[in-house]
Design a protein around this motif. Sequence first.
Motif, short mmCIF file in Angstrom:
data_model
loop_
_atom_site.label_atom_id
_atom_site.label_comp_id
_atom_site.label_asym_id
_atom_site.label_seq_id
_atom_site.Cartn_x
_atom_site.Cartn_y
_atom_site.Cartn_z
N PHE A 34 0.72 -1.68 0.01
CA PHE A 34 -0.21 -0.11 0.09
C PHE A 34 0.82 1.28 -0.38
CE2 PHE A 34 -2.72 -3.30 2.38
CZ PHE A 34 -3.64 -3.12 1.39
N LEU A 35 1.88 0.97 0.61
CA LEU A 35 2.78 2.38 1.06
C LEU A 35 3.53 2.14 -0.58
CD1 LEU A 35 3.49 4.93 2.53
CD2 LEU A 35 5.51 3.56 3.44
N HIS A 36 3.94 3.42 -1.24
CA HIS A 36 4.52 3.56 -2.55
C HIS A 36 5.59 5.26 -2.15
CE1 HIS A 36 1.59 1.45 -3.77
NE2 HIS A 36 2.47 0.50 -4.93
N ILE A 37 6.67 5.22 -2.59
CA ILE A 37 7.50 6.46 -3.07
C ILE A 37 6.97 7.03 -4.44
CG2 ILE A 37 9.48 7.83 -2.45
CD1 ILE A 37 8.29 6.85 -0.25
N VAL A 38 6.58 8.60 -4.56
CA VAL A 38 7.11 8.60 -6.02
C VAL A 38 7.80 10.34 -6.20
CG1 VAL A 38 5.51 9.38 -7.70
CG2 VAL A 38 4.19 8.03 -6.03
N THR A 39 8.96 10.27 -7.65
CA THR A 39 9.47 10.70 -7.72
C THR A 39 8.86 12.22 -8.54
OG1 THR A 39 11.00 9.69 -7.17
CG2 THR A 39 11.35 12.15 -8.23
N ASP A 40 8.16 13.46 -7.88
CA ASP A 40 8.24 14.28 -9.00
C ASP A 40 9.32 15.55 -9.12
OD1 ASP A 40 6.44 15.90 -10.12
OD2 ASP A 40 5.36 16.52 -9.22
N GLY A 41 9.53 15.27 -10.03
CA GLY A 41 10.39 16.56 -10.33
C GLY A 41 11.61 16.01 -9.32
N MET A 42 11.94 17.22 -8.73
CA MET A 42 13.08 17.27 -7.54
C MET A 42 12.62 16.87 -6.19
SD MET A 42 16.07 18.00 -8.93
CE MET A 42 16.93 18.37 -8.12
N LYS A 43 11.43 16.52 -5.79
CA LYS A 43 10.37 16.61 -4.67
C LYS A 43 10.16 14.87 -4.62
CE LYS A 43 9.22 21.06 -3.82
NZ LYS A 43 8.33 21.43 -3.53
N ARG A 44 10.12 14.28 -2.83
CA ARG A 44 9.37 13.00 -3.58
C ARG A 44 8.13 13.06 -2.43
NH1 ARG A 44 14.53 8.92 -1.99
NH2 ARG A 44 15.44 8.90 -4.61
N PHE A 45 7.40 12.13 -2.60
CA PHE A 45 6.20 11.95 -2.18
C PHE A 45 6.05 11.06 -1.19
CE2 PHE A 45 6.23 15.73 -4.45
CZ PHE A 45 5.88 16.67 -3.94
N SER A 46 5.10 10.19 -0.09
CA SER A 46 5.06 9.03 -0.24
C SER A 46 3.21 9.41 -0.35
CB SER A 46 5.30 9.05 1.58
OG SER A 46 6.51 9.24 1.65
N VAL A 47 2.79 7.39 -0.55
CA VAL A 47 1.75 7.72 -1.18
C VAL A 47 1.59 6.47 -0.42
CG1 VAL A 47 -0.04 6.66 -2.10
CG2 VAL A 47 1.12 8.88 -3.05
N CYS A 48 0.06 6.59 0.39
CA CYS A 48 -0.60 5.21 1.49
C CYS A 48 -1.67 4.97 0.96
CB CYS A 48 -0.59 5.41 2.65
SG CYS A 48 -1.37 3.68 3.79
N LEU A 49 -2.04 4.62 0.37
CA LEU A 49 -3.35 3.59 -0.71
C LEU A 49 -4.02 3.09 0.30
CD1 LEU A 49 -1.96 2.42 -4.40
CD2 LEU A 49 -2.53 4.60 -3.49
N ARG A 50 -3.79 2.96 0.96
CA ARG A 50 -4.79 2.20 2.56
C ARG A 50 -5.66 3.29 2.77
NH1 ARG A 50 -2.76 -2.00 6.70
NH2 ARG A 50 -3.54 -3.54 5.40
N SER A 51 -4.85 3.85 3.61
CA SER A 51 -5.08 4.86 4.56
C SER A 51 -5.79 6.71 3.46
CB SER A 51 -3.80 6.09 5.34
OG SER A 51 -3.79 5.03 6.60
#
Length: 349
Positions: free
Chosen positions: A275-292
């Motif tokens: 459920f937890l993913h790390i997505v890179t958008d340009g120079m930033k990284r974002f954490s995504v939790c699909l369950r929550s």
Amino acid sequence: MTYMQAYRAKEKALNMLRGGPTESYNKLPIYFNILEKAYPGSVVSLEKIVEDHFLYAFVALEPCIRGWEYCRPIVVIDGTHLKSTYEGTKLIASTLDLGGIILALAYAIVNSENDASWTWFFERFRNVFGERENMGNREQVRKLYVALVKAYTLQEFSELMGRLDIIDKKLGEYLFDSGYHKWSRIHATVKRTWTLTSNIAESINSSIAKAREFPVCKLMDYLRQLIETWNEKHSEEGRNTFTDLTNVYNEAYEDNKELSHYMYDCKCLRASTEFLHIVTDGMKRFSVCLRSRICSCGRFQLDEIPCGHALAAITYRHQHGEDYCSAYYNNKISKIHMPYQWNLFHARG
């Protein structure tokens, strides 16, 4: 005399007195030439598109230009929709003179309130009136306030508040005293997503403005007819919408989907768990939790629509993004409407 005869006679008389709308636009160059001769030192500007059709018109009269030198450096700018044949928008910049009386500095006619027309207007205003120290612009403050309302993270909110303090610290103090939770999305104590209560109230008040002087029974029936019209219109829109989400929210979903396309590859997306993913958008990284249903950018949980980062993770898992949207945006629910008995009411009435 019938109603239509009276109406046509009135329109003909008005056209004789004022001229037709097309003729009026054709006379603008001559009018501006006369204006410059009558008020030497005035600044006028006429912008046309390729087909030689009217686009923008700007006027700053010489007495107003001279008067600005003695006024406090605060400019109030507003736009008003026109109700003529070709519609358009009137923009006007004003201030207070030494006597505390409103002084109109410059005005313009544009096609609509958009970035291009505002930029054109501000460029000409700056060329005429220049820039002064500690000059305040209400339109700039308004845009900052709207951005503060819609901020998704505390960091973004703090940065915008800092920019507002540079313009006027008293504005930041006023917003703090009024309570951030009352108007800021990130500070709200309840999840109200895109609902702006003041906009709803103002829209309702505007719709019933002409009925406020009606007798009570007439007023009540006016409200009934208004609600009937709205419900029938929106029910028809729902029946003619074939996407999983209603139109407004489907547009936002599709925009986010476009943003997610360039993030969906092995270099930009990494799955930490199911459920937890790390997505890179340009120079930033974002954490995504699909369950929550949470993203560190703040959009997923506040908008209740998967942001671009979340959609990249959802696509990676071969799932459907619509399943992660709020049930309140579902088009199937919007098609369910009450069986209003309007015709029966009229018959009994």
